[in-house]
Design an enzyme around this catalytic site. Structure first.
Site, PDB file in Angstrom:
ATOM      1  CE  LYS A 151      -4.040  -1.769   0.504  1.00  0.00           C
ATOM      2  NZ  LYS A 151      -5.039  -1.271  -0.124  1.00  0.00           N
ATOM      3  CG  ASP A 179      -4.539  -0.719  -3.921  1.00  0.00           C
ATOM      4  OD1 ASP A 179      -4.930   0.549  -4.674  1.00  0.00           O
ATOM      5  OD2 ASP A 179      -5.289  -0.620  -2.250  1.00  0.00           O
ATOM      6  CG  ASP A 232     -10.102  -1.762  -6.114  1.00  0.00           C
ATOM      7  OD1 ASP A 232     -10.881  -2.564  -6.064  1.00  0.00           O
ATOM      8  OD2 ASP A 232      -9.697  -1.326  -4.737  1.00  0.00           O
TER       9      ASP A 232
HETATM   10 MG    MG Z   1      -7.319  -1.672  -3.683  1.00  0.00          MG
END
Ligand code: MG
Length: 355
Positions: A151, A179, A232
């Site tokens: 992340k 992400d 996403d």
């Molecule tokens: Mg995501």
């Protein structure tokens, strides 16, 4: 004909993750299906939607009419099909697929195409100072993971340093995907991703680099960055997925049951991806085994899903559900029991929330 007799909900909180378990009871004694809707701390809102809106619509329906039932739930005029509604629909839809499998004595993944019985997941490294992320990454490698979802996006100036620290900690053979959770703008994304690649950090792909609604920005990143892009938050529905595929706004799409409203709608996204030859990832929210298990059934059915991000259950230290898929760190094996294979709660392991 087996019909829906009642729909009940149970609120549980294994390890503080609030879940709404949905039980669909039928006209056949002892035959019921289990599903789960979850939306961070808004489980009571999801419960309200299931009990007040979906339950009266569905009682008396034939459990085999799964597409009609889904349309009915989705087209209910009361709402805008936002995250709470989709969580509620997803919980009921999972329970219906569980029922259907039991009725026809087949595991759900086999009914859907049955491509494989094992999949391998990545594990998430949360966004923190670089040295802490490097430590978490080393721990993940020791647990046997060979693919990390890192992340980034909080204080973007640190993101290159974060990835550099993680790459140094894990060596060159581990896959790193990142992400950004919508944190960058398009030009910033291209700059950061290019810096990462110039440093040899070898990023497999970036997930949702720009805000969900900024499809032009995502298209810009997809065209100009040296790293493939996965959509996403931009993909809630099959229509979203089609728009992204038609415009080349991303290279892959992330399918999450909670976003799109269960297996029935996720199948449509998977079919769109198959049609366009676009690969998919299967992902989960902050979820426990009961709903991630349904995502495993879908992933095992569809070869177009080539990337798996189903680490919810292994991030829980205790397993509160009996039956379903076996989550053994990165290795996930789908259940061969009829339906979803979920048998209920492990006694004493679940805190039931006040309703
Ligand atoms: Mg995501």
């Amino acid at each position: 004909m087996v019909t829906i007799r009642d729909i009940k909900t149970i609120c549980t909180a294994p390890e503080g993750i609030n879940l709404l378990v949905v039980k669909v009871e039928t006209s056949e004694p002892g035959l019921y299906g289990l599903g789960c809707g979850t939306f961070a701390y808004r489980h009571l809102a999801v419960k309200l939607v299931v009990e007040e809106y979906l339950r009266p619509l569905l009682i008396g329906r034939d459990v085999s009419d799964i597409n009609d039932i889904w349309q009915l739930m989705h087209q209910n005029g009361y709402w805008r099909n936002g995250p709470i509604e989709n969580n509620a629909i997803s919980g009921v839809d999972m329970a219906l697929w569980d029922l259907l499998g039991q009725k026809y004595s087949a595991p759900v993944y086999r009914m859907l195409g049955g491509a494989r019985s094992n999949i391998v997941t990545d594990i998430t490294i949360s966004v923190n100072p670089p040295e802490e992320m490097a430590r978490d990454a080393r721990t993940a490698i020791q647990r046997g993971y060979d693919c990390l979802k890192v992340k980034v996006g909080i204080d973007p100036e640190l993101d290159v340093a974060r990835l550099a620290a993680v790459r140094e900690a894990v060596g060159k053979d581990v896959k790193l995907r990142i992400d950004a959770n919508q944190a960058w703008n398009a030009k910033q994304a291209v700059r950061i991703l290019d810096q990462m690649q110039e440093k040899g950090l070898d990023i497999e792909f970036v997930e949702q680099p720009v805000p969900a609604a900024d499809l032009e920005g995502m298209q810009y990143v997809t065209r100009h960055a040296s790293v493939p892009v996965l959509a996403d938050e931009s993909v809630f529905s099959p229509a979203d997925a089609l728009r992204i595929m038609q415009t080349g706004a991303a290279d892959f799409v992330n399918i999450k049951l909670m976003k799109c409203g269960g297996i029935t709608n996720a199948l449509r996204i998977a079919s769109a991806a198959e049609g366009y030859g676009v690969e998919g990832m299967i992902g989960c929210m902050l979820e426990a085994k009961i709903s991630v298990n349904a995502a495993v059934e879908l992933a095992c059915a569809k070869k177009i899903i080539t990337k798996v991000d189903l680490d919810g259950p292994v991030l829980c230290s205790e397993d509160h559900i009996l039956g379903g898929a076996v989550f053994d760190e990165k290795n996930i094996t789908v259940s061969d029991a009829p339906g979803m294979g979920i048998q209920g709660f492990v006694p004493g392991k679940v805190t039931h929330l006040d309703d």
